[in-house]
Design a protein around this motif. Sequence first.
Motif, PDB file in Angstrom:
ATOM      1  N   LEU A 184       0.837  -1.221  -0.030  1.00 13.09           N
ATOM      2  CA  LEU A 184      -0.002   0.123   0.029  1.00 13.09           C
ATOM      3  C   LEU A 184       0.805   1.151  -0.043  1.00 13.09           C
ATOM      4  CD1 LEU A 184      -2.919  -0.774   2.422  1.00 13.09           C
ATOM      5  CD2 LEU A 184      -3.071  -0.425  -0.209  1.00 13.09           C
ATOM      6  N   ARG A 185       1.902   1.234   0.758  1.00 16.68           N
ATOM      7  CA  ARG A 185       2.680   2.343   0.775  1.00 16.68           C
ATOM      8  C   ARG A 185       3.493   2.375  -0.538  1.00 16.68           C
ATOM      9  NH1 ARG A 185       5.259   0.439   6.541  1.00 16.68           N
ATOM     10  NH2 ARG A 185       3.840   1.450   7.963  1.00 16.68           N
TER      11      ARG A 185
ATOM     12  N   LEU B 148       2.235   1.812  -3.320  1.00 16.13           N
ATOM     13  CA  LEU B 148       1.173   2.402  -4.310  1.00 16.13           C
ATOM     14  C   LEU B 148       0.802   3.883  -3.945  1.00 16.13           C
ATOM     15  CD1 LEU B 148      -1.230  -0.619  -4.263  1.00 16.13           C
ATOM     16  CD2 LEU B 148       0.220   0.261  -5.991  1.00 16.13           C
ATOM     17  N   GLY B 149       1.357   4.579  -2.733  1.00 12.52           N
ATOM     18  CA  GLY B 149       1.160   6.081  -2.463  1.00 12.52           C
ATOM     19  C   GLY B 149       0.475   6.225  -1.144  1.00 12.52           C
ATOM     20  N   TYR B 150      -0.305   5.259  -0.500  1.00 15.07           N
ATOM     21  CA  TYR B 150      -1.111   5.138   0.522  1.00 15.07           C
ATOM     22  C   TYR B 150      -0.538   5.416   1.871  1.00 15.07           C
ATOM     23  CZ  TYR B 150      -4.845   4.041  -2.617  1.00 15.07           C
ATOM     24  OH  TYR B 150      -5.961   3.810  -3.762  1.00 15.07           O
ATOM     25  N   PRO B 151      -0.513   6.494   2.671  1.00 12.48           N
ATOM     26  CA  PRO B 151       0.227   6.788   3.759  1.00 12.48           C
ATOM     27  C   PRO B 151      -0.230   5.875   4.990  1.00 12.48           C
ATOM     28  CG  PRO B 151      -1.270   8.602   3.311  1.00 12.48           C
ATOM     29  CD  PRO B 151      -1.580   7.718   2.300  1.00 12.48           C
ATOM     30  N   VAL B 152       0.274   5.026   4.966  1.00  8.26           N
ATOM     31  CA  VAL B 152      -0.236   4.100   6.152  1.00  8.26           C
ATOM     32  C   VAL B 152       1.070   4.066   7.358  1.00  8.26           C
ATOM     33  CG1 VAL B 152      -0.518   1.654   7.001  1.00  8.26           C
ATOM     34  CG2 VAL B 152      -1.128   2.306   4.684  1.00  8.26           C
ATOM     35  N   GLU B 153       0.351   4.854   8.486  1.00 11.04           N
ATOM     36  CA  GLU B 153       1.413   4.751   9.705  1.00 11.04           C
ATOM     37  C   GLU B 153       1.198   3.455  10.731  1.00 11.04           C
ATOM     38  OE1 GLU B 153       0.090   8.359  11.770  1.00 11.04           O
ATOM     39  OE2 GLU B 153       1.031   9.538  10.436  1.00 11.04           O
ATOM     40  N   ALA B 154       2.302   3.180  11.276  1.00 11.65           N
ATOM     41  CA  ALA B 154       2.535   1.704  11.906  1.00 11.65           C
ATOM     42  C   ALA B 154       2.892   2.130  13.507  1.00 11.65           C
ATOM     43  CB  ALA B 154       3.564   0.809  11.224  1.00 11.65           C
ATOM     44  N   GLN B 155       1.992   1.366  14.319  1.00 13.12           N
ATOM     45  CA  GLN B 155       2.703   1.621  15.436  1.00 13.12           C
ATOM     46  C   GLN B 155       3.447   0.521  16.375  1.00 13.12           C
ATOM     47  OE1 GLN B 155      -0.135   3.487  18.393  1.00 13.12           O
ATOM     48  NE2 GLN B 155       0.482   2.349  20.033  1.00 13.12           N
ATOM     49  N   ARG B 156       4.618   0.467  16.528  1.00  8.24           N
ATOM     50  CA  ARG B 156       5.303  -0.754  17.012  1.00  8.24           C
ATOM     51  C   ARG B 156       5.026  -1.304  18.266  1.00  8.24           C
ATOM     52  NH1 ARG B 156       8.319  -2.070  12.734  1.00  8.24           N
ATOM     53  NH2 ARG B 156       9.002  -0.463  11.577  1.00  8.24           N
ATOM     54  N   GLY B 157       5.176  -2.681  18.686  1.00 12.91           N
ATOM     55  CA  GLY B 157       4.999  -3.137  20.011  1.00 12.91           C
ATOM     56  C   GLY B 157       3.883  -4.159  20.024  1.00 12.91           C
ATOM     57  N   VAL B 158       3.880  -4.533  21.370  1.00 13.69           N
ATOM     58  CA  VAL B 158       3.054  -5.523  21.526  1.00 13.69           C
ATOM     59  C   VAL B 158       1.370  -5.200  21.137  1.00 13.69           C
ATOM     60  CG1 VAL B 158       1.879  -7.353  23.225  1.00 13.69           C
ATOM     61  CG2 VAL B 158       4.299  -6.728  23.291  1.00 13.69           C
ATOM     62  N   ASP B 159       1.036  -4.041  21.301  1.00 14.03           N
ATOM     63  CA  ASP B 159      -0.061  -3.540  20.959  1.00 14.03           C
ATOM     64  C   ASP B 159      -0.228  -2.725  19.744  1.00 14.03           C
ATOM     65  OD1 ASP B 159      -1.102  -4.750  23.273  1.00 14.03           O
ATOM     66  OD2 ASP B 159      -0.823  -3.211  24.537  1.00 14.03           O
ATOM     67  N   GLY B 160       0.873  -3.034  18.961  1.00 15.39           N
ATOM     68  CA  GLY B 160       1.063  -2.070  17.856  1.00 15.39           C
ATOM     69  C   GLY B 160       0.106  -2.204  16.860  1.00 15.39           C
ATOM     70  N   GLY B 161      -0.294  -1.205  15.705  1.00 17.92           N
ATOM     71  CA  GLY B 161      -1.447  -1.492  14.806  1.00 17.92           C
ATOM     72  C   GLY B 161      -1.117  -0.558  13.569  1.00 17.92           C
ATOM     73  N   TYR B 162      -2.111  -0.194  13.079  1.00 19.74           N
ATOM     74  CA  TYR B 162      -2.107   0.415  11.933  1.00 19.74           C
ATOM     75  C   TYR B 162      -2.965   1.340  11.591  1.00 19.74           C
ATOM     76  CZ  TYR B 162       1.402  -3.211  10.868  1.00 19.74           C
ATOM     77  OH  TYR B 162       2.272  -4.120  10.697  1.00 19.74           O
ATOM     78  N   GLN B 163      -2.741   2.557  10.908  1.00 17.20           N
ATOM     79  CA  GLN B 163      -3.655   3.587  10.564  1.00 17.20           C
ATOM     80  C   GLN B 163      -3.320   4.301   9.165  1.00 17.20           C
ATOM     81  OE1 GLN B 163      -4.017   5.664  14.048  1.00 17.20           O
ATOM     82  NE2 GLN B 163      -2.705   7.277  13.289  1.00 17.20           N
ATOM     83  N   LEU B 164      -4.153   4.816   8.466  1.00 14.99           N
ATOM     84  CA  LEU B 164      -3.964   6.001   7.518  1.00 14.99           C
ATOM     85  C   LEU B 164      -3.523   7.024   8.217  1.00 14.99           C
ATOM     86  CD1 LEU B 164      -6.686   5.294   4.924  1.00 14.99           C
ATOM     87  CD2 LEU B 164      -4.300   4.791   4.694  1.00 14.99           C
ATOM     88  N   ALA B 165      -2.682   8.018   7.381  1.00 20.07           N
ATOM     89  CA  ALA B 165      -1.803   9.108   8.125  1.00 20.07           C
ATOM     90  C   ALA B 165      -3.129  10.194   8.124  1.00 20.07           C
ATOM     91  CB  ALA B 165      -0.915   9.585   7.318  1.00 20.07           C
ATOM     92  N   ALA B 166      -3.340  10.719   9.592  1.00 24.03           N
ATOM     93  CA  ALA B 166      -4.160  11.602   9.606  1.00 24.03           C
ATOM     94  C   ALA B 166      -4.268  12.978   8.754  1.00 24.03           C
ATOM     95  CB  ALA B 166      -4.132  12.226  11.118  1.00 24.03           C
ATOM     96  N   GLY B 167      -5.491  13.288   8.162  1.00 25.07           N
ATOM     97  CA  GLY B 167      -5.447  14.425   7.389  1.00 25.07           C
ATOM     98  C   GLY B 167      -4.954  14.224   5.824  1.00 25.07           C
ATOM     99  N   ALA B 168      -4.177  13.058   5.685  1.00 27.94           N
ATOM    100  CA  ALA B 168      -3.665  12.961   4.386  1.00 27.94           C
ATOM    101  C   ALA B 168      -4.693  12.422   3.201  1.00 27.94           C
ATOM    102  CB  ALA B 168      -2.667  11.808   4.611  1.00 27.94           C
ATOM    103  N   ALA B 169      -4.445  13.239   2.302  1.00 27.73           N
ATOM    104  CA  ALA B 169      -5.545  12.810   0.994  1.00 27.73           C
ATOM    105  C   ALA B 169      -5.215  11.593   0.402  1.00 27.73           C
ATOM    106  CB  ALA B 169      -5.738  13.965   0.157  1.00 27.73           C
TER     107      ALA B 169
END
Length: 329
Positions: free
Chosen positions: A44-45, A47-68
């Motif tokens: 996805l990245r 292809l140009g989609y801004p996906v943010e990752a949070q590492r760690g045991v409880d980590g996860g993913y989200q689209l960058a806030a406010g990004a078109a």
Amino acid sequence: MANTSTRTLRLLSLLQTHKYWPGNELAARLKVSPRTLRRDIDRLRELGYPVEAQRGVDGGYQLAAGAALPPLMVDDDEAVALVVGLQFAMQGLVEGVAESSVRALAKVVQVMPPRLRKRVDAIRAMTVPADWGGGRPGVGPDPAVLTAVALACRDDERLRFTYTAADGRRSERHVEPHRLVSLGRRWYLVAFDLTRHDWRSFRIDRLTGPAGDGSRFRPRELPTADAAEFVRSGVDNMPHLHRIEALVDAPAEFVRQRLGRWGTVEEIDTGHCRVFMTTDSLDWPTMSLGSLGADFRVLQPPELAEHIRAWGERFRRAHPEPAPPPAES
């Protein structure tokens, strides 16, 4: 497991519907391992989609806030194919996906570049779906032709094209286009023919070289309630249509699932049913009835029984009986 392209689209859809996804939950929804999920995120990245990752045991993913989100990268034909395919699904050709198809269509159109959005919006707005009620397969339209005709309908622009009739005769037509109608798997243009001074329906797969002449017109009133009714009435009255009736030694619900909307099924008892079809080709009911995996008997028309017999002989010749072994001396 879904293929990579399908899974990537599913992943993007999930990221769009939730602000934040824990990694293990997202992987479970996609039925993949955490490692495969990370690869899909990387794709996805790319292809140009801004996906943010949070590492760690409880980590996860989200689209960058406010990004078109970047525009959907498809060409003209692919854009038309997406919309046509989703519109068929919205009509209930596949049970249980109509609502999902509406949501998917809205998302796809939203991220299309403005130029493509204009084309697909014209197809969506100018198409009238029609239930065949007996069904048959058809030849898919050329996306460029479909788009050109849809734009002419939307803009009330007179249209010229070459049309090939069922007997092979070609003629030049000048029409006032009204609506596109999707009937079964075929598409039709309903238009007022300026040469013949009457309403006509034209199969899109027989139409070539459509071009607007630049002149606008005031839409006329159809002689029927809507464009779908106009096409249905014309097709149902065609003399070369075959009306099929067969008895099948299988439960009605099983046969309905196998035939879909391309046939009408009436239950006789728990193990038998009656099938009705309307078609302009005997090949389609031959394939459909043969694919049921159950015994059946053709009630009408007689030519279908002959057609099936000819198919059977052809299949038998394709696998001849082995020659007997030579007699021992």
